[in-house]
Motif scaffolding. Structure first.
Motif, short mmCIF file in Angstrom:
data_model
loop_
_atom_site.label_atom_id
_atom_site.label_comp_id
_atom_site.label_asym_id
_atom_site.label_seq_id
_atom_site.Cartn_x
_atom_site.Cartn_y
_atom_site.Cartn_z
N SER A 1 1.85 -37.54 -1.61
CA SER A 1 3.26 -37.71 -1.24
C SER A 1 3.63 -36.83 -0.05
O SER A 1 3.28 -35.65 -0.02
N ILE A 2 4.38 -37.39 0.88
CA ILE A 2 4.88 -36.62 2.01
C ILE A 2 5.97 -35.68 1.52
O ILE A 2 6.92 -36.11 0.88
N ILE A 3 5.83 -34.39 1.83
CA ILE A 3 6.84 -33.41 1.41
C ILE A 3 7.63 -32.85 2.59
O ILE A 3 8.68 -32.26 2.41
N ALA A 4 7.11 -33.03 3.81
CA ALA A 4 7.84 -32.60 5.01
C ALA A 4 7.26 -33.36 6.19
O ALA A 4 6.07 -33.71 6.21
N GLN A 5 8.11 -33.61 7.18
CA GLN A 5 7.64 -34.28 8.39
C GLN A 5 8.55 -33.92 9.56
O GLN A 5 9.71 -33.56 9.38
N ALA A 6 7.99 -34.01 10.76
CA ALA A 6 8.74 -33.71 11.98
C ALA A 6 8.13 -34.50 13.13
O ALA A 6 6.93 -34.79 13.13
N SER A 7 8.97 -34.83 14.12
CA SER A 7 8.45 -35.57 15.27
C SER A 7 9.23 -35.21 16.53
O SER A 7 10.33 -34.66 16.47
N SER A 8 8.62 -35.50 17.65
CA SER A 8 9.25 -35.35 18.97
C SER A 8 8.88 -36.56 19.79
O SER A 8 7.72 -36.99 19.80
N ASP A 9 9.85 -37.12 20.48
CA ASP A 9 9.65 -38.30 21.32
C ASP A 9 9.96 -37.92 22.76
O ASP A 9 11.05 -37.45 23.06
N PHE A 10 8.99 -38.12 23.66
CA PHE A 10 9.14 -37.68 25.04
C PHE A 10 9.33 -38.82 26.02
O PHE A 10 9.75 -38.61 27.14
N GLY A 11 8.94 -40.02 25.65
CA GLY A 11 9.01 -41.13 26.58
C GLY A 11 7.96 -41.06 27.67
O GLY A 11 8.03 -41.75 28.66
N GLY A 12 6.95 -40.22 27.50
CA GLY A 12 5.86 -40.09 28.48
C GLY A 12 6.21 -39.11 29.56
O GLY A 12 6.79 -39.46 30.57
N ILE A 13 5.83 -37.85 29.38
CA ILE A 13 6.17 -36.85 30.38
C ILE A 13 5.12 -36.84 31.49
O ILE A 13 5.14 -37.71 32.33
N THR A 14 4.17 -35.95 31.45
CA THR A 14 3.18 -35.89 32.52
C THR A 14 1.79 -36.10 31.97
O THR A 14 1.52 -35.85 30.80
#
Length: 167
Positions: free
Chosen positions: A102-115
């Motif tokens: 079971s997932i107990i924690a999650q995090a994400s970041s979305d950049f849209g394609g940096i370099t």
């Protein structure tokens, strides 16, 4: 134990139990985990420990297993540094922590394609109630523009740790 006034002693009665923060561990990756399929979660291969009090972390399965007699509350923390190859752009990073399945924690970041050739650290933490034999692991995902991604190891760029905080 000395009193706050600096004189006299305090005696702890026989019915008092002092808690230990063991088991505790701090695991890292000895090298980069490379060739990871774009936009796919993988188990992060934390294969070495600098601390492994109570021997709960398994460097072969990359998971913490709650030892016998040590059920209770634990504080878990991890950071995975996700990178793109030199011909790719990193678009998104996702990290999640599992207790058993079971997932107990999650995090994400979305950049849209940096370099091209970039990397990004993504931290995560949780307080988890564990029974004997429960496992905790870290998975990550990299979303890149065209190819594969990597989890960056060595020199503590990615790490996973925990310690027991109570019964």
């Amino acid at each position: 134990i000395t009193t706050s006034s600096g004189s006299g002693n305090i005696t702890i009665g026989s019915g008092v139990t002092l808690q230990s923060n063991a088991p505790a561990f701090f695991a890292t990756m000895s090298a980069n985990q490379t060739g990871l399929t774009d936009n796919t979660f993988v188990l992060i291969q934390f294969n070495q420990t600098s601390v492994n009090e109570g021997s709960g972390f398994n460097t072969s399965t990359y998971k913490f297993v709650c030892p016998s007699g040590r059920a209770g509350k634990y504080y878990f923390f991890a950071t995975v540094r996700v990178g793109a190859t030199s011909t790719d752009a990193l678009r998104r990073v996702f990290i999640r922590m599992f207790k058993n399945t079971s997932i107990i924690a999650q995090a994400s970041s979305d950049f849209g394609g940096i370099t091209d050739g970039n990397s990004y650290d993504k931290p995560i933490s949780a307080i988890v109630d564990l029974a004997e034999g429960d496992t905790v692991e870290i998975q990550a995902l990299g979303d890149v523009s065209t190819s594969t991604w990597l989890a960056i190891g060595g020199d503590k760029d990615s790490y996973f740790g925990a310690y027991r905080i109570g019964a």
